[in-house]
Design a protein around this motif. Structure first.
Motif, PDB file in Angstrom:
ATOM      1  N   UNK A  71       3.994  92.304  69.992  1.00  0.00           N
ATOM      2  CA  UNK A  71       3.137  92.553  71.157  1.00  0.00           C
ATOM      3  C   UNK A  71       2.285  93.797  70.948  1.00  0.00           C
ATOM      4  N   UNK A  72       2.882  94.834  70.371  1.00  0.00           N
ATOM      5  CA  UNK A  72       2.144  96.079  70.142  1.00  0.00           C
ATOM      6  C   UNK A  72       1.135  95.935  69.007  1.00  0.00           C
ATOM      7  N   UNK A  73       1.485  95.165  67.984  1.00  0.00           N
ATOM      8  CA  UNK A  73       0.628  95.042  66.802  1.00  0.00           C
ATOM      9  C   UNK A  73      -0.494  94.038  66.986  1.00  0.00           C
ATOM     10  N   UNK A  74      -0.256  92.990  67.814  1.00  0.00           N
ATOM     11  CA  UNK A  74      -1.252  91.923  67.957  1.00  0.00           C
ATOM     12  C   UNK A  74      -1.722  91.695  69.378  1.00  0.00           C
ATOM     13  N   UNK A  75      -0.982  92.220  70.345  1.00  0.00           N
ATOM     14  CA  UNK A  75      -1.324  91.969  71.745  1.00  0.00           C
ATOM     15  C   UNK A  75      -0.787  90.657  72.263  1.00  0.00           C
ATOM     16  N   UNK A 105      -4.379 108.386  57.375  1.00  0.00           N
ATOM     17  CA  UNK A 105      -3.549 108.163  58.560  1.00  0.00           C
ATOM     18  C   UNK A 105      -3.477 106.692  58.948  1.00  0.00           C
ATOM     19  N   UNK A 106      -4.440 105.874  58.484  1.00  0.00           N
ATOM     20  CA  UNK A 106      -4.461 104.449  58.821  1.00  0.00           C
ATOM     21  C   UNK A 106      -3.514 103.642  57.948  1.00  0.00           C
ATOM     22  N   UNK A 107      -2.979 104.276  56.911  1.00  0.00           N
ATOM     23  CA  UNK A 107      -2.064 103.588  56.003  1.00  0.00           C
ATOM     24  C   UNK A 107      -0.715 103.400  56.686  1.00  0.00           C
ATOM     25  N   UNK A 108      -0.120 102.208  56.564  1.00  0.00           N
ATOM     26  CA  UNK A 108       1.187 101.955  57.151  1.00  0.00           C
ATOM     27  C   UNK A 108       1.089 101.498  58.585  1.00  0.00           C
ATOM     28  N   UNK A 109       2.071 101.854  59.396  1.00  0.00           N
ATOM     29  CA  UNK A 109       2.112 101.429  60.796  1.00  0.00           C
ATOM     30  C   UNK A 109       1.099 102.211  61.619  1.00  0.00           C
ATOM     31  N   UNK A 110       0.223 101.519  62.391  1.00  0.00           N
ATOM     32  CA  UNK A 110      -0.756 102.223  63.234  1.00  0.00           C
ATOM     33  C   UNK A 110      -0.066 103.143  64.233  1.00  0.00           C
ATOM     34  N   UNK A 111      -0.716 104.255  64.536  1.00  0.00           N
ATOM     35  CA  UNK A 111      -0.122 105.265  65.420  1.00  0.00           C
ATOM     36  C   UNK A 111       0.231 104.691  66.787  1.00  0.00           C
ATOM     37  N   UNK A 112      -0.620 103.801  67.320  1.00  0.00           N
ATOM     38  CA  UNK A 112      -0.366 103.235  68.649  1.00  0.00           C
ATOM     39  C   UNK A 112       0.882 102.347  68.637  1.00  0.00           C
ATOM     40  N   UNK A 113       1.058 101.587  67.557  1.00  0.00           N
ATOM     41  CA  UNK A 113       2.239 100.726  67.439  1.00  0.00           C
ATOM     42  C   UNK A 113       3.488 101.593  67.320  1.00  0.00           C
ATOM     43  N   UNK A 114       3.421 102.611  66.488  1.00  0.00           N
ATOM     44  CA  UNK A 114       4.559 103.518  66.318  1.00  0.00           C
ATOM     45  C   UNK A 114       4.924 104.196  67.625  1.00  0.00           C
ATOM     46  N   UNK A 115       3.919 104.672  68.358  1.00  0.00           N
ATOM     47  CA  UNK A 115       4.180 105.353  69.631  1.00  0.00           C
ATOM     48  C   UNK A 115       4.831 104.404  70.632  1.00  0.00           C
ATOM     49  N   UNK A 116       4.356 103.150  70.648  1.00  0.00           N
ATOM     50  CA  UNK A 116       4.930 102.175  71.572  1.00  0.00           C
ATOM     51  C   UNK A 116       6.384 101.881  71.261  1.00  0.00           C
TER      52      UNK A 116
END
Length: 385
Positions: A71-75, A105-116
């Motif tokens: 849900x966080x990665x794709x909506x 910073x864009x490498x790996x898990x996106x910051x928004x997904x990680x924060x969620x």
């Protein structure tokens, strides 16, 4: 009177109550919010099919994580079956190069997904995931896909290649479940910390001795132990080769289904001597005649009917480490298992004999403890000292 319709989450929570013995109570509401109605139906079906409690618990946990991540990665909710691109995205988000991440910073898990994920307390560790965790979640994903009668892309060459390269790039060293083994010298300190006459001391004393002496039982097996699984055996000699040596009490423990067996295999191990005495003392003082052997005790000394959870077994060991003046961060309940085999190796007990008690299925895994002990005790590393 107005009847307020229940929400989908409340309905799922009620459905999950049917899995009360499997799913951790403190995560039930969280899982109800993460899982869909179809997810819950799948888990209930697996439970009815007789899947092991620990396996089903891990599947439920992994499924909750996958739903939240998707849900966080794709909506969108987790699709069934998952397309190959989504599987590759999962690997890219969880196994990445720390050096590259420092530059980009864009490498790996996106910051928004990680924060969620952190906000939902589903992600705690820093850095890339352990390769074993990623593989386990992909395996869970594959199992759940098959149980829905679908075929996924889990055997795709692109996924295998990406996973292999990502593991190499993440460069995360394999961590032992317990940094240090609980060998006999460590166990003696823990038992000394349980030397009181309170019920909690008697319980912890019996728990530690039983877990170690029965072959280093897993924390889930210790928590699941029931009085009905215990059978008195004829006393045995302290020294089998000396018929004049004193007799020792002997107890058989039926383990039933374990991590590597099924309930039909009816595996059992023996307890001999001091652990038997400690276990019987605890049961007598606690007046436990049936049901769970190791139970919760509240702050006033009242014994619950419910069994300890596997996590409680781990916390008990860590608490006793602190009382014994040891660094609890270095030890976990798995240290009793690794400690048993390490101690057996140090005492020259043949590996097959030790495995008969520990019930390790993998010779390679069990032998790793022996190899480590032999290296330390051998001459090869002592050419220049």
């Amino acid at each position: 009177m107005t009847i307020v319709p229940s929400t989908p989450i409340a309905s799922r929570a009620e459905e999950l109550d049917a899995l009360d013995a499997i799913l951790p109570f403190d995560r039930r509401d969280q899982l109800a919010a993460l899982l869909t109605d179809d997810d819950v139906a799948t888990l209930k079906h697996l439970a009815q099919e007789g899947m092991g409690e620990n396996t089903l618990r891990a599947l439920a946990s992994d499924l909750g994580y996958l739903e939240a991540w998707c849900r966080l990665a794709t909506g969108d909710p987790l699709p069934w079956p998952a397309p190959e691109a989504l599987l590759l995205k999962f690997v890219a988000h969880h196994l990445w190069d720390p050096v590259k991440r420092a530059e980009d910073a864009a490498h790996g898990m996106p910051a928004a997904v990680e924060a969620g994920l952190r906000a939902e307390r589903l992600l705690r560790a820093l850095g890339p995931h352990a390769p074993g965790t990623v593989r386990r979640r992909l395996t869970s994903w594959s199992i759940l896909t098959r149980w829905r009668g679908l075929t996924g892309a889990f055997a795709a060459p692109s996924l295998k290649s990406t996973l292999r390269l990502a593991v190499r790039a993440s460069a995360r060293p394999r961590q032992r479940k317990s940094k240090k083994a609980v060998t006999v010298d460590i166990l003696a300190k823990l038992l000394q910390a349980c030397a009181g006459d309170r019920l909690v001391d008697l319980r912890d004393h019996a728990l530690l001795l039983t877990a170690f002496a029965s072959g280093g039982r897993r924390r889930s097996e210790v928590a699941a132990l029931r009085v009905e699984d215990l059978t008195d055996e004829e006393p045995v000699r302290a020294d089998p080769s000396d018929k004049n040596s004193p007799p020792l009490p002997c107890l058989s423990i039926r383990l039933g289904r374990t991590k590597t067996t099924t309930a039909d295999e009816n595996e059992h191990v023996l307890l001999i001597g001091r652990p038997v005495t400690a276990l019987k003392t605890w049961l007598a003082e606690a007046q436990i005649k049936d049901g769970p052997v190791f139970r919760r005790i509240d702050q006033w000394g009242n014994i619950d009917r419910r069994a300890l959870t596997p996590q409680s077994v781990n916390l008990i060991l860590k608490a006793r480490c602190e009382q014994a003046g040891l660094d609890s961060a270095l030890f976990s309940a798995h240290g009793l298992r690794s400690g048993y085999l390490t101690e057996a190796a140090n005492r020259g007990i043949p590996l097959p004999e030790a495995m008969q008690q520990s019930l390790h299925k993998s010779v390679t895994q069990a032998a790793s403890y022996y190899n480590n002990a032999e290296q330390k005790n051998g001459r090869a590393a002592r050419l220049i000292v």
